[in-house]
Scaffold this motif. Structure first.
Motif, PDB file in Angstrom:
ATOM      1  N   SER A  17       0.848  -1.191   0.000  1.00 43.68           N
ATOM      2  CA  SER A  17       0.000   0.000   0.000  1.00 43.68           C
ATOM      3  C   SER A  17       0.882   1.238   0.000  1.00 43.68           C
ATOM      4  N   ARG A  18       0.371   2.281  -0.603  1.00 41.79           N
ATOM      5  CA  ARG A  18       1.078   3.561  -0.639  1.00 41.79           C
ATOM      6  C   ARG A  18       0.393   4.491   0.352  1.00 41.79           C
ATOM      7  N   PRO A  19       1.119   5.087   1.288  1.00 44.45           N
ATOM      8  CA  PRO A  19       0.467   5.985   2.240  1.00 44.45           C
ATOM      9  C   PRO A  19      -0.361   7.048   1.519  1.00 44.45           C
ATOM     10  N   ALA A  20      -1.581   7.260   1.981  1.00 45.94           N
ATOM     11  CA  ALA A  20      -2.478   8.219   1.323  1.00 45.94           C
ATOM     12  C   ALA A  20      -1.850   9.607   1.246  1.00 45.94           C
ATOM     13  N   LYS A  21      -1.075   9.971   2.271  1.00 42.48           N
ATOM     14  CA  LYS A  21      -0.474  11.310   2.269  1.00 42.48           C
ATOM     15  C   LYS A  21       0.562  11.484   1.165  1.00 42.48           C
ATOM     16  N   THR A  22       1.015  10.383   0.540  1.00 43.61           N
ATOM     17  CA  THR A  22       1.993  10.490  -0.549  1.00 43.61           C
ATOM     18  C   THR A  22       1.334  10.443  -1.920  1.00 43.61           C
ATOM     19  N   LEU A  23       0.010  10.316  -1.961  1.00 40.78           N
ATOM     20  CA  LEU A  23      -0.696  10.259  -3.247  1.00 40.78           C
ATOM     21  C   LEU A  23      -1.037  11.660  -3.728  1.00 40.78           C
ATOM     22  N   THR A  24      -0.983  11.843  -5.029  1.00 40.93           N
ATOM     23  CA  THR A  24      -1.274  13.151  -5.608  1.00 40.93           C
ATOM     24  C   THR A  24      -2.030  12.968  -6.916  1.00 40.93           C
ATOM     25  N   THR A  25      -2.232  14.067  -7.627  1.00 42.46           N
ATOM     26  CA  THR A  25      -2.847  14.018  -8.947  1.00 42.46           C
ATOM     27  C   THR A  25      -1.765  13.704  -9.966  1.00 42.46           C
ATOM     28  N   PRO A  26      -2.119  13.204 -11.108  1.00 48.80           N
ATOM     29  CA  PRO A  26      -3.484  12.889 -11.528  1.00 48.80           C
ATOM     30  C   PRO A  26      -4.014  11.646 -10.824  1.00 48.80           C
ATOM     31  N   LEU A 126      -8.249  -2.270  -3.410  1.00 49.25           N
ATOM     32  CA  LEU A 126      -6.889  -1.808  -3.165  1.00 49.25           C
ATOM     33  C   LEU A 126      -5.915  -2.523  -4.106  1.00 49.25           C
ATOM     34  N   ASN A 127      -6.022  -3.838  -4.203  1.00 49.39           N
ATOM     35  CA  ASN A 127      -5.100  -4.600  -5.043  1.00 49.39           C
ATOM     36  C   ASN A 127      -5.272  -4.304  -6.524  1.00 49.39           C
ATOM     37  N   VAL A 128      -6.516  -4.150  -6.978  1.00 45.00           N
ATOM     38  CA  VAL A 128      -6.693  -3.870  -8.409  1.00 45.00           C
ATOM     39  C   VAL A 128      -6.191  -2.467  -8.745  1.00 45.00           C
ATOM     40  N   GLY A 135      -1.109   4.369  -7.109  1.00 43.77           N
ATOM     41  CA  GLY A 135      -0.856   4.234  -5.688  1.00 43.77           C
ATOM     42  C   GLY A 135      -2.213   4.137  -5.006  1.00 43.77           C
ATOM     43  N   ALA A 136      -2.298   3.362  -3.923  1.00 46.04           N
ATOM     44  CA  ALA A 136      -3.586   3.209  -3.243  1.00 46.04           C
ATOM     45  C   ALA A 136      -3.373   2.862  -1.781  1.00 46.04           C
ATOM     46  N   ASN A 137      -4.356   3.248  -0.975  1.00 48.13           N
ATOM     47  CA  ASN A 137      -4.306   2.992   0.458  1.00 48.13           C
ATOM     48  C   ASN A 137      -5.712   2.808   0.996  1.00 48.13           C
ATOM     49  N   TRP A 138      -5.862   1.910   1.957  1.00 50.96           N
ATOM     50  CA  TRP A 138      -7.149   1.618   2.608  1.00 50.96           C
ATOM     51  C   TRP A 138      -7.116   2.278   3.977  1.00 50.96           C
ATOM     52  N   LEU A 139      -7.991   3.250   4.198  1.00 54.81           N
ATOM     53  CA  LEU A 139      -8.065   3.959   5.471  1.00 54.81           C
ATOM     54  C   LEU A 139      -9.460   3.851   6.067  1.00 54.81           C
ATOM     55  N   SER A 140      -9.519   4.066   7.353  1.00 57.52           N
ATOM     56  CA  SER A 140     -10.819   4.193   8.035  1.00 57.52           C
ATOM     57  C   SER A 140     -10.696   5.380   8.980  1.00 57.52           C
ATOM     58  N   GLY A 141     -10.581   5.155  10.279  1.00 58.20           N
ATOM     59  CA  GLY A 141     -10.462   6.259  11.228  1.00 58.20           C
ATOM     60  C   GLY A 141     -11.771   6.519  11.946  1.00 58.20           C
ATOM     61  N   TRP A 142     -11.705   7.378  12.964  1.00 58.47           N
ATOM     62  CA  TRP A 142     -12.872   7.600  13.822  1.00 58.47           C
ATOM     63  C   TRP A 142     -14.080   8.114  13.051  1.00 58.47           C
ATOM     64  N   ALA A 143     -13.859   8.941  12.039  1.00 61.52           N
ATOM     65  CA  ALA A 143     -14.996   9.516  11.305  1.00 61.52           C
ATOM     66  C   ALA A 143     -15.810   8.436  10.593  1.00 61.52           C
ATOM     67  N   SER A 144     -15.147   7.374  10.159  1.00 60.82           N
ATOM     68  CA  SER A 144     -15.874   6.327   9.447  1.00 60.82           C
ATOM     69  C   SER A 144     -16.827   5.567  10.363  1.00 60.82           C
TER      70      SER A 144
END
Length: 192
Positions: A17-26, A126-128, A135-144
């Motif tokens: 997985s790629r950390p979401a904070k490192t993902l950008t456009t496009p 995530l895998n596909v 790059g992709a990441n699976w997140l959740s967190g308290w808001a979810s």
């Protein structure tokens, strides 16, 4: 005799997985996301119940959710760090897919198995995405898990919940490999 797929096995053994904070456009276009959703929807769904659905969140929707998560964090009295982390997850994203667990009453398939299926959809998506070169990441967190957030922000019904947010974008740098589980410590072989 089975026909091995070494390319698939190699992908699964090296996926990261790629950390979401490192993902950008496009980010992928709608035409690129739809085949990913088709592939993820092939996940075993225990009785053909399809106990999940997708909400594709584009940048404007993610910005709206960032505002709502800030309001909810303050209303819940969360510390500033927890609020900022949750807000950043949405504010810095350009595309995410919310995988929604939507269990269906069934005399044959317990709700817990339907929730497992929704989790499997998250991993499949995530895998596909990774296999498609994103790059992709699976997140959740308290808001979810906050009912007000998911009902106001995503329009979830009372029986639905977020299984995960799959963030997809262009990776800016590949993360280093991390330690993996000791297989011997987590595996029991039973022969009789």
């Amino acid at each position: 005799m089975p026909t091995p797929r070494p390319d698939v096995i190699d992908f699964l053994n090296t996926r990261r997985s790629r950390p979401a904070k490192t993902l950008t456009t496009p980010v992928p276009t709608r035409a690129e996301v739809e085949p990913m959703l088709v592939a993820a929807a092939r996940t075993p769904d225990h009785g053909k119940l399809e106990p999940w659905r997708f909400i594709v969140l584009e940048q404007a929707a993610l910005a709206r959710l960032a505002g709502l998560v800030a309001d909810r964090g303050a209303a819940l009295g969360l510390d500033a760090e927890a609020q900022a982390k949750a807000q950043k997850q949405f504010a810095d994203a350009a595309l995410a897919v919310a995988v929604i667990a939507a269990p269906t009453p069934s005399p044959k398939v317990p709700e817990i198995e339907q929730l497992y299926s929704a989790g499997a959809v998250c991993l499949a998506l995530l895998n596909v995405a990774l296999a498609s070169g994103w790059g992709a990441n699976w997140l959740s967190g308290w808001a979810s898990h906050d009912r007000d957030f998911v009902e106001q922000g995503l329009g979830l019904a009372p029986h639905e919940q977020v299984a995960g947010f799959i963030h997809i974008g262009t990776e800016t740098n590949a993360p280093p490999e991390r330690p993996r589980p000791d297989l011997a410590a987590i595996t029991t072989w039973v022969s009789a």
